[in-house]
Design a protein around this motif. Structure first.
Motif, PDB file in Angstrom:
ATOM      1  N   ILE A  91       7.484  -4.365   2.679  1.00 38.60           N
ATOM      2  CA  ILE A  91       7.073  -4.374   1.267  1.00 38.60           C
ATOM      3  C   ILE A  91       5.755  -4.990   1.190  1.00 38.60           C
ATOM      4  CG2 ILE A  91       7.636  -5.663  -0.640  1.00 38.60           C
ATOM      5  CD1 ILE A  91      10.767  -5.285  -0.026  1.00 38.60           C
ATOM      6  N   SER A  92       5.212  -5.874   2.163  1.00 40.77           N
ATOM      7  CA  SER A  92       3.969  -6.474   2.113  1.00 40.77           C
ATOM      8  C   SER A  92       2.974  -5.499   2.301  1.00 40.77           C
ATOM      9  CB  SER A  92       3.873  -7.511   3.111  1.00 40.77           C
ATOM     10  OG  SER A  92       2.804  -8.343   3.306  1.00 40.77           O
ATOM     11  N   ASN A  93       3.261  -4.320   3.285  1.00 39.16           N
ATOM     12  CA  ASN A  93       2.117  -3.497   3.427  1.00 39.16           C
ATOM     13  C   ASN A  93       1.986  -2.715   2.266  1.00 39.16           C
ATOM     14  OD1 ASN A  93       2.213  -4.279   6.050  1.00 39.16           O
ATOM     15  ND2 ASN A  93       3.266  -2.498   6.821  1.00 39.16           N
ATOM     16  N   ASP A  94       2.847  -2.297   1.595  1.00 32.61           N
ATOM     17  CA  ASP A  94       3.004  -1.542   0.145  1.00 32.61           C
ATOM     18  C   ASP A  94       2.029  -2.420  -0.721  1.00 32.61           C
ATOM     19  OD1 ASP A  94       4.288   0.380   1.225  1.00 32.61           O
ATOM     20  OD2 ASP A  94       6.341  -0.108   0.050  1.00 32.61           O
ATOM     21  N   TYR A  95       2.298  -3.832  -0.850  1.00 30.35           N
ATOM     22  CA  TYR A  95       1.621  -4.519  -1.955  1.00 30.35           C
ATOM     23  C   TYR A  95      -0.057  -4.863  -1.508  1.00 30.35           C
ATOM     24  CZ  TYR A  95       0.854  -9.052  -3.962  1.00 30.35           C
ATOM     25  OH  TYR A  95      -0.181 -10.154  -4.826  1.00 30.35           O
ATOM     26  N   SER A 100      -5.403  -3.956  -2.575  1.00 26.97           N
ATOM     27  CA  SER A 100      -6.464  -3.633  -1.901  1.00 26.97           C
ATOM     28  C   SER A 100      -6.930  -5.059  -1.104  1.00 26.97           C
ATOM     29  CB  SER A 100      -7.702  -3.300  -2.536  1.00 26.97           C
ATOM     30  OG  SER A 100      -7.207  -1.777  -3.006  1.00 26.97           O
ATOM     31  N   LEU A 101      -5.729  -5.900  -1.124  1.00 19.57           N
ATOM     32  CA  LEU A 101      -6.045  -7.232  -0.495  1.00 19.57           C
ATOM     33  C   LEU A 101      -6.081  -7.130   1.257  1.00 19.57           C
ATOM     34  CD1 LEU A 101      -4.014  -9.635  -2.755  1.00 19.57           C
ATOM     35  CD2 LEU A 101      -6.455  -9.553  -2.570  1.00 19.57           C
ATOM     36  N   ASP A 102      -6.687  -8.171   1.853  1.00 24.82           N
ATOM     37  CA  ASP A 102      -6.733  -8.014   3.278  1.00 24.82           C
ATOM     38  C   ASP A 102      -5.412  -8.690   3.768  1.00 24.82           C
ATOM     39  OD1 ASP A 102      -7.420  -8.189   5.773  1.00 24.82           O
ATOM     40  OD2 ASP A 102      -8.563 -10.311   5.849  1.00 24.82           O
ATOM     41  N   ASN A 103      -4.898  -8.175   4.764  1.00 24.29           N
ATOM     42  CA  ASN A 103      -3.586  -8.705   5.192  1.00 24.29           C
ATOM     43  C   ASN A 103      -3.676 -10.169   5.485  1.00 24.29           C
ATOM     44  OD1 ASN A 103      -1.852  -6.762   4.909  1.00 24.29           O
ATOM     45  ND2 ASN A 103      -2.339  -5.700   6.884  1.00 24.29           N
ATOM     46  N   ASP A 104      -4.668 -10.696   5.928  1.00 22.70           N
ATOM     47  CA  ASP A 104      -4.905 -12.124   6.565  1.00 22.70           C
ATOM     48  C   ASP A 104      -5.383 -13.151   5.383  1.00 22.70           C
ATOM     49  OD1 ASP A 104      -4.502 -11.369   9.289  1.00 22.70           O
ATOM     50  OD2 ASP A 104      -6.507 -10.902   9.473  1.00 22.70           O
ATOM     51  N   SER A 105      -5.194 -12.506   4.241  1.00 25.43           N
ATOM     52  CA  SER A 105      -5.526 -13.559   3.202  1.00 25.43           C
ATOM     53  C   SER A 105      -4.644 -14.412   2.683  1.00 25.43           C
ATOM     54  CB  SER A 105      -6.066 -12.506   1.735  1.00 25.43           C
ATOM     55  OG  SER A 105      -4.888 -12.075   1.094  1.00 25.43           O
ATOM     56  N   GLU A 106      -4.710 -15.623   2.089  1.00 26.35           N
ATOM     57  CA  GLU A 106      -3.811 -16.303   1.907  1.00 26.35           C
ATOM     58  C   GLU A 106      -2.704 -16.031   0.989  1.00 26.35           C
ATOM     59  OE1 GLU A 106      -2.905 -19.700   3.160  1.00 26.35           O
ATOM     60  OE2 GLU A 106      -4.125 -19.037   4.586  1.00 26.35           O
ATOM     61  N   GLU A 107      -3.309 -15.228   0.004  1.00 27.39           N
ATOM     62  CA  GLU A 107      -2.498 -14.665  -1.078  1.00 27.39           C
ATOM     63  C   GLU A 107      -1.412 -13.703  -0.534  1.00 27.39           C
ATOM     64  OE1 GLU A 107      -2.500 -11.751  -5.235  1.00 27.39           O
ATOM     65  OE2 GLU A 107      -4.352 -12.573  -4.465  1.00 27.39           O
ATOM     66  N   VAL A 108      -1.568 -12.995   0.252  1.00 30.56           N
ATOM     67  CA  VAL A 108      -0.877 -11.897   1.337  1.00 30.56           C
ATOM     68  C   VAL A 108       0.017 -12.994   2.181  1.00 30.56           C
ATOM     69  CG1 VAL A 108      -0.521 -10.085   2.633  1.00 30.56           C
ATOM     70  CG2 VAL A 108      -2.287 -10.157   0.759  1.00 30.56           C
ATOM     71  N   SER A 173      11.199  -8.972  -6.467  1.00 29.25           N
ATOM     72  CA  SER A 173      10.635 -10.220  -6.113  1.00 29.25           C
ATOM     73  C   SER A 173       9.100  -9.991  -5.997  1.00 29.25           C
ATOM     74  CB  SER A 173      10.743 -11.210  -4.933  1.00 29.25           C
ATOM     75  OG  SER A 173      10.393 -12.307  -4.802  1.00 29.25           O
ATOM     76  N   ALA A 174       8.702  -8.850  -5.326  1.00 30.44           N
ATOM     77  CA  ALA A 174       7.398  -8.575  -5.175  1.00 30.44           C
ATOM     78  C   ALA A 174       6.581  -8.216  -6.308  1.00 30.44           C
ATOM     79  CB  ALA A 174       7.557  -7.424  -4.258  1.00 30.44           C
ATOM     80  N   ILE A 175       7.449  -7.379  -7.162  1.00 26.45           N
ATOM     81  CA  ILE A 175       7.042  -6.865  -8.633  1.00 26.45           C
ATOM     82  C   ILE A 175       6.446  -8.309  -9.395  1.00 26.45           C
ATOM     83  CG2 ILE A 175       7.449  -5.777 -10.699  1.00 26.45           C
ATOM     84  CD1 ILE A 175       8.889  -3.678  -8.876  1.00 26.45           C
ATOM     85  N   ASN A 176       7.409  -9.180  -9.347  1.00 30.51           N
ATOM     86  CA  ASN A 176       7.342 -10.376 -10.256  1.00 30.51           C
ATOM     87  C   ASN A 176       6.135 -11.189  -9.771  1.00 30.51           C
ATOM     88  OD1 ASN A 176       9.563  -9.749 -11.803  1.00 30.51           O
ATOM     89  ND2 ASN A 176      10.777 -10.879 -10.675  1.00 30.51           N
ATOM     90  N   LEU A 177       5.972 -11.112  -8.462  1.00 34.20           N
ATOM     91  CA  LEU A 177       4.769 -11.825  -7.817  1.00 34.20           C
ATOM     92  C   LEU A 177       3.555 -11.320  -7.803  1.00 34.20           C
ATOM     93  CD1 LEU A 177       6.562 -13.190  -4.481  1.00 34.20           C
ATOM     94  CD2 LEU A 177       5.876 -14.518  -6.463  1.00 34.20           C
ATOM     95  N   ALA A 178       3.490  -9.801  -8.237  1.00 37.86           N
ATOM     96  CA  ALA A 178       2.391  -8.998  -8.410  1.00 37.86           C
ATOM     97  C   ALA A 178       1.359  -9.362  -9.460  1.00 37.86           C
ATOM     98  CB  ALA A 178       2.729  -7.670  -8.436  1.00 37.86           C
ATOM     99  N   PRO A 179      -0.150  -9.276  -9.596  1.00 35.58           N
ATOM    100  CA  PRO A 179      -0.605  -9.446 -10.474  1.00 35.58           C
ATOM    101  C   PRO A 179      -0.505  -8.465 -11.707  1.00 35.58           C
ATOM    102  CG  PRO A 179      -2.139  -9.247  -8.697  1.00 35.58           C
ATOM    103  CD  PRO A 179      -0.713  -8.844  -8.063  1.00 35.58           C
ATOM    104  N   SER A 180      -0.449  -9.035 -13.082  1.00 40.56           N
ATOM    105  CA  SER A 180       0.066  -8.101 -14.248  1.00 40.56           C
ATOM    106  C   SER A 180      -0.422  -6.400 -14.099  1.00 40.56           C
ATOM    107  CB  SER A 180      -0.283  -8.980 -15.445  1.00 40.56           C
ATOM    108  OG  SER A 180      -0.111  -9.938 -15.722  1.00 40.56           O
ATOM    109  N   ASP A 181      -1.901  -6.463 -13.912  1.00 39.67           N
ATOM    110  CA  ASP A 181      -2.379  -5.256 -13.762  1.00 39.67           C
ATOM    111  C   ASP A 181      -1.972  -4.316 -12.698  1.00 39.67           C
ATOM    112  OD1 ASP A 181      -3.825  -6.815 -12.114  1.00 39.67           O
ATOM    113  OD2 ASP A 181      -5.668  -5.393 -12.031  1.00 39.67           O
ATOM    114  N   LYS A 182      -0.967  -4.852 -11.662  1.00 39.15           N
ATOM    115  CA  LYS A 182      -0.571  -4.015 -10.477  1.00 39.15           C
ATOM    116  C   LYS A 182       0.862  -3.923 -10.517  1.00 39.15           C
ATOM    117  CE  LYS A 182      -4.682  -3.631  -8.549  1.00 39.15           C
ATOM    118  NZ  LYS A 182      -5.337  -2.631  -8.496  1.00 39.15           N
ATOM    119  N   LYS A 183       1.813  -4.649 -11.634  1.00 42.73           N
ATOM    120  CA  LYS A 183       3.094  -4.256 -11.289  1.00 42.73           C
ATOM    121  C   LYS A 183       3.701  -3.161 -11.522  1.00 42.73           C
ATOM    122  CE  LYS A 183       3.780  -9.042 -13.475  1.00 42.73           C
ATOM    123  NZ  LYS A 183       4.711  -9.819 -12.373  1.00 42.73           N
TER     124      LYS A 183
END
Length: 192
Positions: A91-95, A100-108, A173-183
């Protein structure tokens, strides 16, 4: 006689060229002193080779400890973490693809940790199907060093239905955590 020699040379050339790739050999940094089975189980190399009950998905968890009983218990206890990590990674890979975030970013990383917790709460009914252990000792060159320790492996099964419920909960849970424009884009990705 010359014909026979030529035929033999041709046959040897064809045979040697068609033998295919050779299996690689690795030098292990430990020696197996003892094991629960004389032959290493095929599922140790690839869990997909495990032939279990239909309707179950199988995972391999492992642990190391100086005490065999604790090693086996630890490998079994880690099974839920292995399942949660695999589902969360998918799921994180899809996110990260959508955002377009880096896998190593704190947000991810934070996103991944929250997903893993969600999946762990939904995973239940994990059944231990097989266990295997090896007593090992590190080696340096030909000399054994350090104290012996155990490497333990557990094949655990979870019903496909339970795994699907855990995935769906993690996706929500991923959808809820995603930014509004990406949900919405993330929701569509999960539906594919």
């Amino acid at each position: 006689m010359i014909r026979l020699a030529c035929l033999l040379a041709l046959l040897l050339t064809i045979t040697s060229c068609s033998s295919g790739p050779k299996e690689r050999e690795f030098e292990l940094d430990y020696k197996v002193i003892n094991a629960s089975q004389k032959v290493e189980p095929v599922w140790l190399e690839d869990i997909k080779k495990y032939e279990g009950d239909s309707g179950y998905h199988y995972f391999l968890s492992q642990s190391e400890n100086r005490n065999r009983r604790l090693c086996i218990k630890s490998a079994t206890a880690r099974s839920t973490a292995v399942i949660a990590a695999e589902v969360s990674q998918e799921i994180s890979n899809d996110y990260t693809e959508i955002t377009s975030l880096d896998n190593d970013s704190e947000e991810v990383k934070t996103f991944y940790e929250k997903l893993t917790q969600t999946v762990r709460t939904k995973v239940s009914g994990v059944r231990v199907k097989e266990q295997y252990w090896e007593k090992r000792q590190k080696k340096s060159g030909e000399e054994l060093t350090g104290s012996p320790y155990y490497a333990c492996f557990s094949v655990v099964g979870i019903k496909e239905e339970t795994l699907d419920r855990a995935k769906k909960a993690a996706q929500e849970s991923a959808i809820n955590l995603a930014p509004s424009d990406k949900k919405e884009e993330l929701r569509e990705k999960f539906e594919d």
